[in-house]
Design a protein around this motif. Structure first.
Motif, PDB file in Angstrom:
ATOM      1  N   SER A   1       2.758  17.215 -11.649  1.00 27.91           N
ATOM      2  CA  SER A   1       1.533  17.679 -12.390  1.00 27.91           C
ATOM      3  C   SER A   1       0.852  18.892 -11.529  1.00 27.91           C
ATOM      4  CB  SER A   1       0.740  16.562 -12.689  1.00 27.91           C
ATOM      5  OG  SER A   1       1.104  15.674 -13.497  1.00 27.91           O
ATOM      6  N   TYR A   2       0.963  18.417 -10.479  1.00 28.45           N
ATOM      7  CA  TYR A   2       0.324  19.385  -9.321  1.00 28.45           C
ATOM      8  C   TYR A   2       1.120  20.765  -9.159  1.00 28.45           C
ATOM      9  CZ  TYR A   2      -1.405  21.718  -5.022  1.00 28.45           C
ATOM     10  OH  TYR A   2      -1.854  22.604  -4.172  1.00 28.45           O
ATOM     11  N   THR A   3       2.653  20.761  -9.381  1.00 26.97           N
ATOM     12  CA  THR A   3       3.319  21.788  -9.297  1.00 26.97           C
ATOM     13  C   THR A   3       3.215  22.674 -10.561  1.00 26.97           C
ATOM     14  OG1 THR A   3       4.740  20.596  -7.975  1.00 26.97           O
ATOM     15  CG2 THR A   3       5.718  22.443  -9.096  1.00 26.97           C
ATOM     16  N   ARG A   4       3.015  21.948 -11.801  1.00 24.24           N
ATOM     17  CA  ARG A   4       2.921  22.602 -12.942  1.00 24.24           C
ATOM     18  C   ARG A   4       1.565  23.384 -13.030  1.00 24.24           C
ATOM     19  NH1 ARG A   4       5.209  18.014 -14.868  1.00 24.24           N
ATOM     20  NH2 ARG A   4       3.158  17.216 -15.530  1.00 24.24           N
ATOM     21  N   TYR A   5       0.567  22.606 -12.495  1.00 24.50           N
ATOM     22  CA  TYR A   5      -0.730  23.362 -12.403  1.00 24.50           C
ATOM     23  C   TYR A   5      -0.576  24.770 -11.445  1.00 24.50           C
ATOM     24  CZ  TYR A   5      -5.601  23.955 -10.660  1.00 24.50           C
ATOM     25  OH  TYR A   5      -6.866  24.573 -10.626  1.00 24.50           O
ATOM     26  N   ILE A   6       0.171  24.578 -10.484  1.00 21.89           N
ATOM     27  CA  ILE A   6       0.091  25.835  -9.311  1.00 21.89           C
ATOM     28  C   ILE A   6       1.029  26.818 -10.192  1.00 21.89           C
ATOM     29  CG2 ILE A   6       1.315  26.524  -7.193  1.00 21.89           C
ATOM     30  CD1 ILE A   6      -1.313  25.301  -6.916  1.00 21.89           C
ATOM     31  N   VAL A   7       1.792  26.713 -10.911  1.00 19.02           N
ATOM     32  CA  VAL A   7       2.990  27.624 -11.652  1.00 19.02           C
ATOM     33  C   VAL A   7       1.834  28.318 -12.777  1.00 19.02           C
ATOM     34  CG1 VAL A   7       4.840  28.029 -13.243  1.00 19.02           C
ATOM     35  CG2 VAL A   7       4.915  26.623 -11.038  1.00 19.02           C
ATOM     36  N   LYS A   8       1.151  27.453 -13.347  1.00 22.64           N
ATOM     37  CA  LYS A   8       0.348  28.042 -14.557  1.00 22.64           C
ATOM     38  C   LYS A   8      -0.910  28.851 -13.965  1.00 22.64           C
ATOM     39  CE  LYS A   8      -0.937  25.605 -17.961  1.00 22.64           C
ATOM     40  NZ  LYS A   8      -1.616  24.544 -18.495  1.00 22.64           N
ATOM     41  N   GLY A   9      -1.118  28.781 -12.775  1.00 21.93           N
ATOM     42  CA  GLY A   9      -2.200  29.434 -12.001  1.00 21.93           C
ATOM     43  C   GLY A   9      -1.535  30.709 -11.768  1.00 21.93           C
ATOM     44  N   ASN A  10      -0.454  30.651 -11.034  1.00 18.45           N
ATOM     45  CA  ASN A  10       0.220  31.872 -10.522  1.00 18.45           C
ATOM     46  C   ASN A  10       0.392  32.715 -11.889  1.00 18.45           C
ATOM     47  OD1 ASN A  10       0.108  31.181  -7.859  1.00 18.45           O
ATOM     48  ND2 ASN A  10       2.164  30.363  -8.079  1.00 18.45           N
TER      49      ASN A  10
ATOM     50  N   THR B   1       1.019  -1.146  -0.025  1.00 11.59           N
ATOM     51  CA  THR B   1      -0.131   0.008   0.113  1.00 11.59           C
ATOM     52  C   THR B   1       0.864   1.283  -0.200  1.00 11.59           C
ATOM     53  OG1 THR B   1      -1.670  -1.127   1.139  1.00 11.59           O
ATOM     54  CG2 THR B   1      -1.794   1.127   1.300  1.00 11.59           C
ATOM     55  N   VAL B   2       1.991   1.288   0.730  1.00  3.61           N
ATOM     56  CA  VAL B   2       2.874   2.424   0.845  1.00  3.61           C
ATOM     57  C   VAL B   2       3.542   2.764  -0.385  1.00  3.61           C
ATOM     58  CG1 VAL B   2       4.997   3.200   1.977  1.00  3.61           C
ATOM     59  CG2 VAL B   2       3.080   2.657   3.360  1.00  3.61           C
ATOM     60  N   ALA B   3       4.131   1.665  -1.067  1.00  5.02           N
ATOM     61  CA  ALA B   3       4.684   1.563  -2.493  1.00  5.02           C
ATOM     62  C   ALA B   3       3.567   2.156  -3.498  1.00  5.02           C
ATOM     63  CB  ALA B   3       5.232   0.352  -2.773  1.00  5.02           C
ATOM     64  N   ILE B   4       2.396   1.789  -3.499  1.00  2.75           N
ATOM     65  CA  ILE B   4       1.481   2.175  -4.553  1.00  2.75           C
ATOM     66  C   ILE B   4       1.302   3.747  -4.180  1.00  2.75           C
ATOM     67  CG2 ILE B   4      -0.999   2.120  -5.090  1.00  2.75           C
ATOM     68  CD1 ILE B   4      -0.585  -0.906  -4.729  1.00  2.75           C
ATOM     69  N   VAL B   5       0.975   3.998  -2.959  1.00  2.00           N
ATOM     70  CA  VAL B   5       0.912   5.621  -2.669  1.00  2.00           C
ATOM     71  C   VAL B   5       1.911   6.423  -3.098  1.00  2.00           C
ATOM     72  CG1 VAL B   5       0.419   7.103  -0.749  1.00  2.00           C
ATOM     73  CG2 VAL B   5      -1.102   5.088  -0.823  1.00  2.00           C
ATOM     74  N   GLY B   6       3.227   5.801  -2.722  1.00  2.00           N
ATOM     75  CA  GLY B   6       4.370   6.737  -3.354  1.00  2.00           C
ATOM     76  C   GLY B   6       4.505   6.682  -4.773  1.00  2.00           C
ATOM     77  N   ILE B   7       4.164   5.736  -5.543  1.00  2.00           N
ATOM     78  CA  ILE B   7       4.242   5.678  -6.907  1.00  2.00           C
ATOM     79  C   ILE B   7       3.022   6.880  -7.414  1.00  2.00           C
ATOM     80  CG2 ILE B   7       3.579   4.461  -9.157  1.00  2.00           C
ATOM     81  CD1 ILE B   7       4.818   2.134  -7.624  1.00  2.00           C
ATOM     82  N   LEU B   8       1.954   6.796  -6.900  1.00  2.00           N
ATOM     83  CA  LEU B   8       0.795   7.776  -7.243  1.00  2.00           C
ATOM     84  C   LEU B   8       1.272   9.218  -6.882  1.00  2.00           C
ATOM     85  CD1 LEU B   8      -2.511   5.949  -6.246  1.00  2.00           C
ATOM     86  CD2 LEU B   8      -1.484   6.225  -8.564  1.00  2.00           C
ATOM     87  N   ALA B   9       1.886   9.350  -5.710  1.00  2.00           N
ATOM     88  CA  ALA B   9       2.391  10.655  -5.372  1.00  2.00           C
ATOM     89  C   ALA B   9       3.561  11.086  -6.382  1.00  2.00           C
ATOM     90  CB  ALA B   9       2.860  10.637  -3.749  1.00  2.00           C
ATOM     91  N   SER B  10       4.216  10.359  -6.643  1.00  2.00           N
ATOM     92  CA  SER B  10       5.517  10.650  -7.608  1.00  2.00           C
ATOM     93  C   SER B  10       4.945  11.235  -8.931  1.00  2.00           C
ATOM     94  CB  SER B  10       6.455   9.648  -7.640  1.00  2.00           C
ATOM     95  OG  SER B  10       6.109   8.489  -8.437  1.00  2.00           O
TER      96      SER B  10
END
Length: 143
Positions: free
Chosen positions: A44-53, A30-39
């Protein structure tokens, strides 16, 4: 005498103990799957924030350019500061960008408004945004 009598429920529980909780392997998977999804999701989330700013800064630059055109119609010159245009840079923009206005009396009069990312911020790699009196927006790939 009651203690010697075995009930079927008690007897079944003794033969087949119930497993409660998760095994270490299940938790590690479970931890490995969560880690893969987070990576995958974090960039993508960071790019979304940069585009919003960036979008907030672009809108502010457009508002400033319109105000400069109005000021030129009234005073026949451009103003070289945001406060001179009776405007304030929104907190959502000033947190990530420094806004500067360069003017040239001409003829013809000209201005260039620049939003420069603050050093050390997540916007730093995004680069500066500019708009001028003709409506030219640079860099073109960021607008």
């Amino acid at each position: 005498m009651n203690s010697l009598i075995m009930h079927p429920e008690t007897d079944a529980r003794m033969k087949f103990p119930s497993h409660r909780g998760f095994t270490l392997i299940e938790l590690m998977i479970t931890v490995a799957i969560v880690g893969i999804l987070a990576s995958i999701a974090l960039p993508s989330y960071t790019r979304y924030i940069v585009k919003g700013n960036r979008a907030a800064a672009q809108q502010h630059l457009i508002d400033l350019a319109q105000r400069e055109q109005q000021f030129l119609a009234d005073a026949r010159v451009y103003k070289d500061s945001v406060s001179g245009l009776n405007m304030q840079t929104p907190a959502a923009v000033s947190k990530w960008y420094t806004i500067t206005i360069q003017t040239d009396a001409g003829p013809p009069p000209r201005f260039t408004i620049t939003a420069t990312p603050i050093a050390g911020s997540r916007q730093e790699s995004d680069g500066a945004l500019t708009i001028d009196q003709a409506g030219s927006k640079l860099p073109a790939d960021k607008w």
